[in-house]
Write an enzyme that holds these catalytic residues in place. Sequence first.
Site, PDB file in Angstrom:
ATOM      1  N   ASP A 141     -11.537  46.790  13.294  1.00  0.00           N
ATOM      2  CA  ASP A 141     -10.434  45.997  13.845  1.00  0.00           C
ATOM      3  C   ASP A 141      -9.111  46.743  13.785  1.00  0.00           C
ATOM      4  OD1 ASP A 141     -12.322  44.060  14.235  1.00  0.00           O
ATOM      5  OD2 ASP A 141     -11.123  42.440  13.384  1.00  0.00           O
ATOM      6  N   ASN A 165     -13.904  43.398  19.102  1.00  0.00           N
ATOM      7  CA  ASN A 165     -14.076  41.976  18.812  1.00  0.00           C
ATOM      8  C   ASN A 165     -12.984  41.516  17.858  1.00  0.00           C
ATOM      9  OD1 ASN A 165     -15.223  39.449  18.988  1.00  0.00           O
ATOM     10  ND2 ASN A 165     -16.897  39.871  17.579  1.00  0.00           N
ATOM     11  N   ASP A 222     -12.583  31.268   6.456  1.00  0.00           N
ATOM     12  CA  ASP A 222     -13.463  32.436   6.339  1.00  0.00           C
ATOM     13  C   ASP A 222     -14.219  32.430   5.018  1.00  0.00           C
ATOM     14  OD1 ASP A 222     -12.809  33.349   8.821  1.00  0.00           O
ATOM     15  OD2 ASP A 222     -11.411  34.881   8.149  1.00  0.00           O
ATOM     16  N   HIS A 244     -19.556  40.396  10.573  1.00  0.00           N
ATOM     17  CA  HIS A 244     -19.424  41.006   9.256  1.00  0.00           C
ATOM     18  C   HIS A 244     -19.548  39.997   8.122  1.00  0.00           C
ATOM     19  CE1 HIS A 244     -14.873  39.990   9.203  1.00  0.00           C
ATOM     20  NE2 HIS A 244     -15.388  39.472  10.297  1.00  0.00           N
ATOM     21  N   ARG A 245     -19.008  38.804   8.308  1.00  0.00           N
ATOM     22  CA  ARG A 245     -19.022  37.839   7.206  1.00  0.00           C
ATOM     23  C   ARG A 245     -20.417  37.249   6.989  1.00  0.00           C
ATOM     24  NH1 ARG A 245     -14.455  38.484   5.230  1.00  0.00           N
ATOM     25  NH2 ARG A 245     -12.543  38.616   6.474  1.00  0.00           N
TER      26      ARG A 245
END
Length: 667
Positions: free
Chosen positions: A52, A94, A320, A394-395
């Site tokens: 990112d 993304n 998150d 990723h999470r």
Amino acid sequence: MFATEFLDLPAFDAAAGQVRLPGSKSISNRVLLLAALSEGDTVVHDLLDSDDTRVMLDALRALGCGVQSRAGSVTITGFGARGPAAQARLFLGNAGTAMRPLAAALAVLGGDYELSGVPRMHERPIGDLVDALRQLGCSVDYLGHDGYPPLRIGRAAALKLDAAIRVRGDVSSQFLTALLLALPLVARQDVVIEVAGELISKPYVEITLNLLARFGVQVRRDGWQRFTIPAGSRYTTPGEIHVEADASSASYFAAAGAIASPQGVRILGVGLDSIQGDIRFLDAVQAMGGKVASGPNWIEVSRGAWPLKALDLDCNHIPDAAMTLAVMALYADGTTTLRNIASWRVKETDRLTAMAVELRKLGADVEEGADFLRVTPPAQSEWRPAGIHTYDDHRVAMCFSLAAFNPAGVSVRIEDPKCVAKTFPDYFEALFDVVQLPASRVPVICIDGPTASGKGTLASETARRLGYAYLDSGALYRITALAALRAGHALDEAHEQRIAAMAERLPVVFQAGRVLLGGDDVTDAIRTEEAGMNASRVSALPAVRAALVSLQQSFRRLPGLVADGRDMGTVIFPDAQLKVFLTASAAKRAERRHKQLISKGFAPTIDTLRADLEARDARDSQRAVAPLKPAQDALLLDNSEQSVEDSVAQVLRWWEARQPFAASGKQ
């Protein structure tokens, strides 16, 4: 970072130690944009190095910013009053933290810009932000489906700043953040933003307001519905700024501490005074029974109540980190309900559905609602090994790694582990540094065989494909012989004890196809024919072999090991999960060796090489200590007529057939 198709995690017993986290993604990309919009240089310390931030840095370069990277910092030379380049085509992957703010900033400034990303980015809504920008008079067009990127931004008409700008707050707080970052650029008068509906993810807006203040813009807030940017606002660089460690990333290690660490896991780089809303995840950890301690720039979490206590929580403030709670719920004493998480559906994937699907694979009973998730953990006997599909999120990958602490001792497969590069490229390496488990549980593949059978090539490629460590045991004997000769020791029984003492302390590292001895690259020095003969001599010395056993066994580390040699499966790793004995005819091996030597400028005859190989085979098979022979449970692989790829494929098929979740991991 692991760039393999999947990463298999054996069951972990416990966690302990400390970890230093990378910088926050949310802070990093906000700081980069603010630095770009300011006049002069801003030195950014501890910037997150991830997918990112890389796409944001690439975008800023394309827009005319200076970007200079140094050890531990990045200097951004902002375009300030001169504005960005008038034309650019920006690919933003993304990264919502790049797409939304850049779209707003470029729209209010005006120009000729095209913003696009990966296919999933083109499925993430941006219509509410575009509607707000069009209210202002900005020129923003959709290049695909209405309401979604990619976007084309043109020259803005006279901006309409007299009336309040309305933006929805119930889909993503990034729309409000984007406007807050962009509008100081045109605040010739007070500019008011009004939020329609309930604002979700308020802590992320707090991050934005904190950082705006650091760059000289003091936004007035009336609750969470009305924000005023004062007339005459302009960005001024703070000169230097440090990026906090990522509080969302801290959640995985805090959870590991609460689940599996009586001693505690210490997290460096962030404290309870963090400006990030996800630090409040620790309140939920305490509510579930974890113990939390903190100090300047560190947090430590350890196990308290066990099993963890189930909870019913509104997670709007930690969207998150709430994903980590969903996996912690697997270790709770009842049903956990996570509420107000509708924003999960417009993230990197539809996280509500993704979490429900993957939790069920592990044996949990899961109810998925429009904006809630209800998780009932499996009984110990009901845990199932599972291949976790990660949806390029990723999470999802990081939080499901915590399932490896399960009490049933089942293993977990994480598909596409490289997706963690979005925020935490070295996540799994950091995790492996703090987890504890018996060495016998770390998987090992042994590939033994005679000289010139190709076992080194097969083993190293298999290790690369699985993301495992690689041990070339033959290199250890070659290095020992080289070190002994350099020290003036003859390779005989008279010097056996001295050579053995040296062998115990060999500082050997296998790195990217090179072999390092105490930092000295000895790759070429140990690959000669003479070095091979010397290796056979020292391997015949029992004390040397004994000294090298523990050294070789020390290479057994997470996530696994592929070891090649002549006694890996019989002596060094008799408990290896897969043992392969690689063979090839002496004629074929002589032919391969002949090609190698010809390429190096040597010209031995094939007949001579064949005779040498047969003589070495005889010596190795007849030696008194650890003679060359297949382990009783080894699988025989004759590669006389196989390519390397054929042999690797066969070993991987054998390995896959032994994994309990092979079928469940396929999508």
